[in-house]
Write a protein that holds these residues in place. Structure first.
Motif, PDB file in Angstrom:
ATOM      1  N   PRO A  47       0.826  -1.217   0.000  1.00  0.00           N
ATOM      2  CA  PRO A  47       0.000   0.000   0.000  1.00  0.00           C
ATOM      3  C   PRO A  47       0.857   1.263   0.000  1.00  0.00           C
ATOM      4  CG  PRO A  47      -0.821  -1.604   1.589  1.00  0.00           C
ATOM      5  CD  PRO A  47       0.503  -2.117   1.115  1.00  0.00           C
ATOM      6  N   GLU A  48       0.369   2.301  -0.673  1.00  0.00           N
ATOM      7  CA  GLU A  48       1.159   3.527  -0.818  1.00  0.00           C
ATOM      8  C   GLU A  48       1.513   4.153   0.528  1.00  0.00           C
ATOM      9  OE1 GLU A  48      -0.333   6.423  -3.505  1.00  0.00           O
ATOM     10  OE2 GLU A  48      -0.439   5.046  -5.216  1.00  0.00           O
ATOM     11  N   GLU A  49       0.582   4.106   1.496  1.00  0.00           N
ATOM     12  CA  GLU A  49       0.879   4.732   2.785  1.00  0.00           C
ATOM     13  C   GLU A  49       2.014   3.997   3.504  1.00  0.00           C
ATOM     14  OE1 GLU A  49      -2.820   2.108   3.441  1.00  0.00           O
ATOM     15  OE2 GLU A  49      -1.978   3.422   1.891  1.00  0.00           O
ATOM     16  N   LEU A  50       2.092   2.680   3.335  1.00  0.00           N
ATOM     17  CA  LEU A  50       3.200   1.933   3.931  1.00  0.00           C
ATOM     18  C   LEU A  50       4.492   2.191   3.172  1.00  0.00           C
ATOM     19  CD1 LEU A  50       1.850  -1.560   5.050  1.00  0.00           C
ATOM     20  CD2 LEU A  50       2.230   0.500   6.391  1.00  0.00           C
ATOM     21  N   GLN A  51       4.398   2.335   1.849  1.00  0.00           N
ATOM     22  CA  GLN A  51       5.594   2.698   1.084  1.00  0.00           C
ATOM     23  C   GLN A  51       6.173   4.009   1.591  1.00  0.00           C
ATOM     24  OE1 GLN A  51       5.263   2.632  -3.208  1.00  0.00           O
ATOM     25  NE2 GLN A  51       3.650   1.068  -3.155  1.00  0.00           N
ATOM     26  N   THR A  52       5.305   4.998   1.794  1.00  0.00           N
ATOM     27  CA  THR A  52       5.758   6.313   2.260  1.00  0.00           C
ATOM     28  C   THR A  52       6.398   6.200   3.637  1.00  0.00           C
ATOM     29  OG1 THR A  52       4.022   7.427   1.000  1.00  0.00           O
ATOM     30  CG2 THR A  52       5.011   8.649   2.826  1.00  0.00           C
ATOM     31  N   GLU A  53       5.743   5.470   4.535  1.00  0.00           N
ATOM     32  CA  GLU A  53       6.275   5.317   5.895  1.00  0.00           C
ATOM     33  C   GLU A  53       7.635   4.641   5.871  1.00  0.00           C
ATOM     34  OE1 GLU A  53       4.926   3.351  10.214  1.00  0.00           O
ATOM     35  OE2 GLU A  53       3.534   3.364   8.502  1.00  0.00           O
ATOM     36  N   TYR A  54       7.761   3.597   5.062  1.00  0.00           N
ATOM     37  CA  TYR A  54       9.014   2.860   4.992  1.00  0.00           C
ATOM     38  C   TYR A  54      10.132   3.702   4.384  1.00  0.00           C
ATOM     39  CZ  TYR A  54      12.398  -0.760   3.723  1.00  0.00           C
ATOM     40  OH  TYR A  54      13.541  -1.511   3.572  1.00  0.00           O
ATOM     41  N   LEU A  55       9.857   4.364   3.272  1.00  0.00           N
ATOM     42  CA  LEU A  55      10.903   5.141   2.606  1.00  0.00           C
ATOM     43  C   LEU A  55      11.312   6.357   3.431  1.00  0.00           C
ATOM     44  CD1 LEU A  55       9.691   4.873  -1.099  1.00  0.00           C
ATOM     45  CD2 LEU A  55      11.601   3.671   0.002  1.00  0.00           C
ATOM     46  N   GLU A  56      10.379   6.921   4.176  1.00  0.00           N
ATOM     47  CA  GLU A  56      10.753   8.007   5.102  1.00  0.00           C
ATOM     48  C   GLU A  56      11.692   7.473   6.179  1.00  0.00           C
ATOM     49  OE1 GLU A  56       7.115   9.639   6.586  1.00  0.00           O
ATOM     50  OE2 GLU A  56       6.813  10.948   4.830  1.00  0.00           O
ATOM     51  N   GLY A  57      11.418   6.273   6.673  1.00  0.00           N
ATOM     52  CA  GLY A  57      12.310   5.664   7.655  1.00  0.00           C
ATOM     53  C   GLY A  57      13.683   5.373   7.081  1.00  0.00           C
ATOM     54  N   VAL A  58      13.716   4.872   5.850  1.00  0.00           N
ATOM     55  CA  VAL A  58      14.996   4.619   5.183  1.00  0.00           C
ATOM     56  C   VAL A  58      15.794   5.912   5.057  1.00  0.00           C
ATOM     57  CG1 VAL A  58      16.062   3.977   2.978  1.00  0.00           C
ATOM     58  CG2 VAL A  58      14.219   2.564   3.937  1.00  0.00           C
ATOM     59  N   HIS A  59      15.117   6.989   4.682  1.00  0.00           N
ATOM     60  CA  HIS A  59      15.791   8.281   4.527  1.00  0.00           C
ATOM     61  C   HIS A  59      16.379   8.746   5.865  1.00  0.00           C
ATOM     62  CE1 HIS A  59      16.696  12.285   3.072  1.00  0.00           C
ATOM     63  NE2 HIS A  59      15.975  12.811   4.052  1.00  0.00           N
ATOM     64  N   ARG A  60      15.626   8.607   6.937  1.00  0.00           N
ATOM     65  CA  ARG A  60      16.124   9.021   8.251  1.00  0.00           C
ATOM     66  C   ARG A  60      17.347   8.192   8.646  1.00  0.00           C
ATOM     67  NH1 ARG A  60      10.851   8.984  11.993  1.00  0.00           N
ATOM     68  NH2 ARG A  60      12.411   9.466  13.624  1.00  0.00           N
ATOM     69  N   MET A  61      17.314   6.906   8.364  1.00  0.00           N
ATOM     70  CA  MET A  61      18.470   6.061   8.703  1.00  0.00           C
ATOM     71  C   MET A  61      19.662   6.364   7.806  1.00  0.00           C
ATOM     72  SD  MET A  61      16.660   2.408   9.615  1.00  0.00           S
ATOM     73  CE  MET A  61      18.235   1.633   9.998  1.00  0.00           C
ATOM     74  N   GLU A  62      19.419   6.730   6.545  1.00  0.00           N
ATOM     75  CA  GLU A  62      20.521   7.157   5.671  1.00  0.00           C
ATOM     76  C   GLU A  62      21.257   8.346   6.263  1.00  0.00           C
ATOM     77  OE1 GLU A  62      19.674   6.333   1.019  1.00  0.00           O
ATOM     78  OE2 GLU A  62      18.241   7.679   1.981  1.00  0.00           O
TER      79      GLU A  62
END
Length: 281
Positions: A47-62
């Motif tokens: 789902p798009e909302e989970l994609q957004t949540e996950y990629l935002e988390g990836v960005h923060r960890m980057e």
């Protein structure tokens, strides 16, 4: 259509420097919070909302932010503790300090009701875990940081623990309240101020909970100097410490408590990590 497997692959590519498991841990925990079993949906559309949540988390960890802050919680002693940049992320080594206190209680205070002080509580991990694990404990906890105390209170409510919190420096709140304890436990800031630490810790975790002066022993000195004002005649003091501080801590403790039994305990990795004193005044 982007599948869970596609997002996981992207996360792994972007978080390579964080280790092989970082991207999977992040995605698995996000899915768990949404009652999704990741390993049964890998080939399904995400789902798009989970994609957004996950990629935002990836960005923060980057950018170096620890996974625990991205998720907002960390596991400790079988409980999930809420964490934020206001508090130090509880470490596995500190779980061993909790286990040590429980063992020493059984040895020195069997079947007795005792009062426990958790000094510099941060997220409340030590004090709350002790209160949940041992009904005979009456637990008080303190921290100099008001935001940290508020975080600890959230964990108290979340986990249903009976702990009273104070805001103040080291033992001062207990002295002001006229309280005394059988067991004093503390994981003080013990990293020497000039020591180099990894980026995610340096840039994101609170320095007030990390650094203990030029030799790392600043807060132990103050605790030992104040301790007689709060300890009962028979009392246990237990601390986490740096792997190379055992001898210096033993000498320092004996300046204030010459007759006390002093012990150094190793962690699961075989490093000196805990220090405790049995005091009978």
């Amino acid at each position: 259509m982007l599948r869970y497997a596609d997002l996981l692959r992207e996360g792994r590519n972007r978080l390579q420097e964080h280790g092989d498991q970082a991207a999977g841990l992040l995605l698995n925990e996000i899915c768990r919070q949404h009652d999704i079993n990741l390993y049964t949906v890998m080939d399904e559309a995400m789902p798009e909302e989970l994609q957004t949540e996950y990629l935002e988390g990836v960005h923060r960890m980057e950018n170096g932010e620890p996974l625990d802050y991205v998720l907002g919680f960390t596991p400790f002693y079988g409980y999930d503790f809420l964490v934020s940049p206001d508090v130090l992320i509880p470490r596995p080594e500190t779980e061993e300090l909790v286990a040590l206190v429980l063992r020493l209680y059984d040895e020195y205070f069997p079947d007795q009701k005792v009062t426990v002080f958790d000094v510099g509580t941060g997220s409340g991990a030590i004090g709350i875990s002790l209160a949940l694990e041992e009904p005979a404990f009456t637990v008080y906890a303190s921290d100099i940081s008001e935001p940290a105390v508020k975080q600890a209170e959230k964990n108290r409510e979340k986990l249903g623990a009976s702990v009273r919190f104070f805001t103040g420096s080291l033992l001062e709140p207990y002295i002001q309240e006229g309280l005394h304890c059988d067991i004093l436990v503390c994981n003080p800031p013990y990293i020497p101020s000039q020591e180099q630490i990894e980026r995610s810790v340096r840039d994101f975790e609170p320095h007030v909970a990390l650094f203990g002066g030029p030799d790392g022993l600043k807060f132990y000195r103050t605790l030992f100097a104040q301790a007689r004002d709060v300890l009962k005649d028979k009392a246990l003091m237990a601390f986490e410490m740096g792997w190379n501080q055992g001898q210096a801590l033993t000498e320092l403790a004996h300046e204030y408590f010459p007759q006390a039994q002093a012990h150094i305990e190793q962690d699961i990795n075989g490093k000196d990590r805990m220090f405790w004193l049995m005091i009978e005044q």
